[in-house]
Design a protein around this motif. Structure first.
Motif, PDB file in Angstrom:
ATOM      1  N   GLU A 214      77.245 -15.437  -5.690  1.00 27.22           N
ATOM      2  CA  GLU A 214      77.018 -16.010  -4.510  1.00 27.22           C
ATOM      3  C   GLU A 214      77.108 -17.873  -4.302  1.00 27.22           C
ATOM      4  OE1 GLU A 214      73.743 -15.303  -7.550  1.00 27.22           O
ATOM      5  OE2 GLU A 214      75.138 -14.605  -6.908  1.00 27.22           O
TER       6      GLU A 214
ATOM      7  N   LEU B 153      75.989 -17.359   7.411  1.00 24.19           N
ATOM      8  CA  LEU B 153      75.340 -16.820   6.470  1.00 24.19           C
ATOM      9  C   LEU B 153      76.000 -17.003   5.345  1.00 24.19           C
ATOM     10  CD1 LEU B 153      73.869 -13.531   8.247  1.00 24.19           C
ATOM     11  CD2 LEU B 153      72.487 -15.256   7.546  1.00 24.19           C
ATOM     12  N   THR B 154      74.950 -17.181   4.029  1.00 28.25           N
ATOM     13  CA  THR B 154      76.435 -17.525   2.847  1.00 28.25           C
ATOM     14  C   THR B 154      76.392 -16.054   2.214  1.00 28.25           C
ATOM     15  OG1 THR B 154      74.465 -17.949   1.583  1.00 28.25           O
ATOM     16  CG2 THR B 154      75.315 -20.001   2.244  1.00 28.25           C
TER      17      THR B 154
ATOM     18  N   HIS C 131      72.945 -15.013   1.148  1.00 30.22           N
ATOM     19  CA  HIS C 131      72.020 -14.172   2.009  1.00 30.22           C
ATOM     20  C   HIS C 131      72.686 -12.407   2.060  1.00 30.22           C
ATOM     21  CE1 HIS C 131      71.635 -18.419   3.632  1.00 30.22           C
ATOM     22  NE2 HIS C 131      70.429 -17.735   4.027  1.00 30.22           N
ATOM     23  N   HIS C 132      74.174 -12.171   2.731  1.00 28.39           N
ATOM     24  CA  HIS C 132      74.285 -11.494   2.754  1.00 28.39           C
ATOM     25  C   HIS C 132      74.382 -10.168   1.717  1.00 28.39           C
ATOM     26  CE1 HIS C 132      77.227 -11.161   6.299  1.00 28.39           C
ATOM     27  NE2 HIS C 132      77.249 -12.521   5.568  1.00 28.39           N
TER      28      HIS C 132
END
Length: 281
Positions: A50, A59-60, A63-64
């Motif tokens: 991450e 979204l980074t 986030h996913h």
């Protein structure tokens, strides 16, 4: 293999087009299935670090990764990743790239001594990695990758290529046979990939044309911002319709593209060898 080159086309282009024919060993396996399942989506995001950067306005990876831990959110995320590939369109939200210069040598800030990394939208980048992994697996199954291609392949290491070079030189010395070894560092090779050639190459390895069109349309249309020490310069430039944009350093599909294009631009004798080689099951 039925395309007839027009009059005036260079001999180099003619030879390249001949190499871009789909080999029989790949044709026997058929097109690759790119149906994305929620289980596969969740597994992909949970493997990713991450801390890896992506476009800051979207979204980074974190986030996913968190979303993949919830069943309903993971299903939505799977749909948003796969829908453009199935329908065949380039989402405007993916057409954002941030250019960042990183140091190659500590304390050396000359622009030509730094490396330009392109940060892409996280879900688009994940699709690039997914396609790269599948097409390389298909090529390996068909034994269609050049045997001397060591980059981007499983069970291959750079040190093995160095060992083979030394052993070849030793054999030359023992048998008194003259040889020539060309050591070529392909500078900026990912940035030099022509997207039209990359499309034909992927299609010849079993990737559906619709999927190729989506991934490379994003790169052609992308609006690039430049990250500086004083902030991000938004909407700095775009390469609309330019096939010479390249895949970009940092693109998860770049290593696979270069490995397979390198295979295609080998000698024509290799093509004849592929046509007669029995594919692996």
């Amino acid at each position: 293999g039925t395309f007839v080159p027009p009059a005036g086309m260079s001999e180099g282009a003619r030879r390249l087009l001949r190499e871009l024919v789909c080999p029989a060993c790949i044709d026997a396996l058929g097109e690759i299935d790119f149906t994305l399942t929620p289980k596969e989506n969740a597994a992909a995001w949970r493997r990713i670090d991450e801390r890896k950067a992506s476009v800051a306005t979207r979204l980074t990876n974190a986030h996913h990764k968190i979303a993949s831990m919830d069943q309903e959110m993971n299903e939505i995320d799977t749909f948003l990743r796969s829908f453009p590939l199935e329908i065949g369109f380039s989402p405007a939200l993916w057409e954002i790239i941030t250019d960042v210069e990183v140091l190659k040598k500590l304390g050396v800030y000359h622009v030509d001594k730094m490396r330009l990394i392109q940060l892409m939208v996280a879900e688009f980048q994940m699709n690039n990695k997914w396609v790269a992994r599948k097409v390389l697996a298909q090529a390996e199954k068909a034994a269609a990758v050049a045997p001397e291609q060591y980059g981007s392949r499983k069970l291959h290491r750079a040190i093995h290529a160095c060992l083979n070079k030394v052993l070849t030189a030793n054999l030359s010395y023992l048998h008194r046979l003259p040889i020539v070894i060309a050591s070529n560092d392909a500078k900026g090779c990912f940035d030099q990939i022509n997207l039209s050639v990359a499309t034909l190459m992927l299609h010849s390895f079993g990737v559906p044309y619709k999927l190729c069109k989506v991934l490379f349309t994003v790169l052609r249309r992308a609006m690039h911002s430049i990250q500086t020490g004083h902030g991000t310069d938004h909407n700095a430039y775009s390469g609309e319709g330019d096939n010479s944009n390249g895949a970009g350093q940092g693109n998860g599909m770049g290593p696979a593209l270069w490995a397979l294009i390198s295979t295609k631009i080998r000698s024509e004798e290799h093509t004849s060898e592929l046509q007669s080689r029995q594919y692996l099951v």
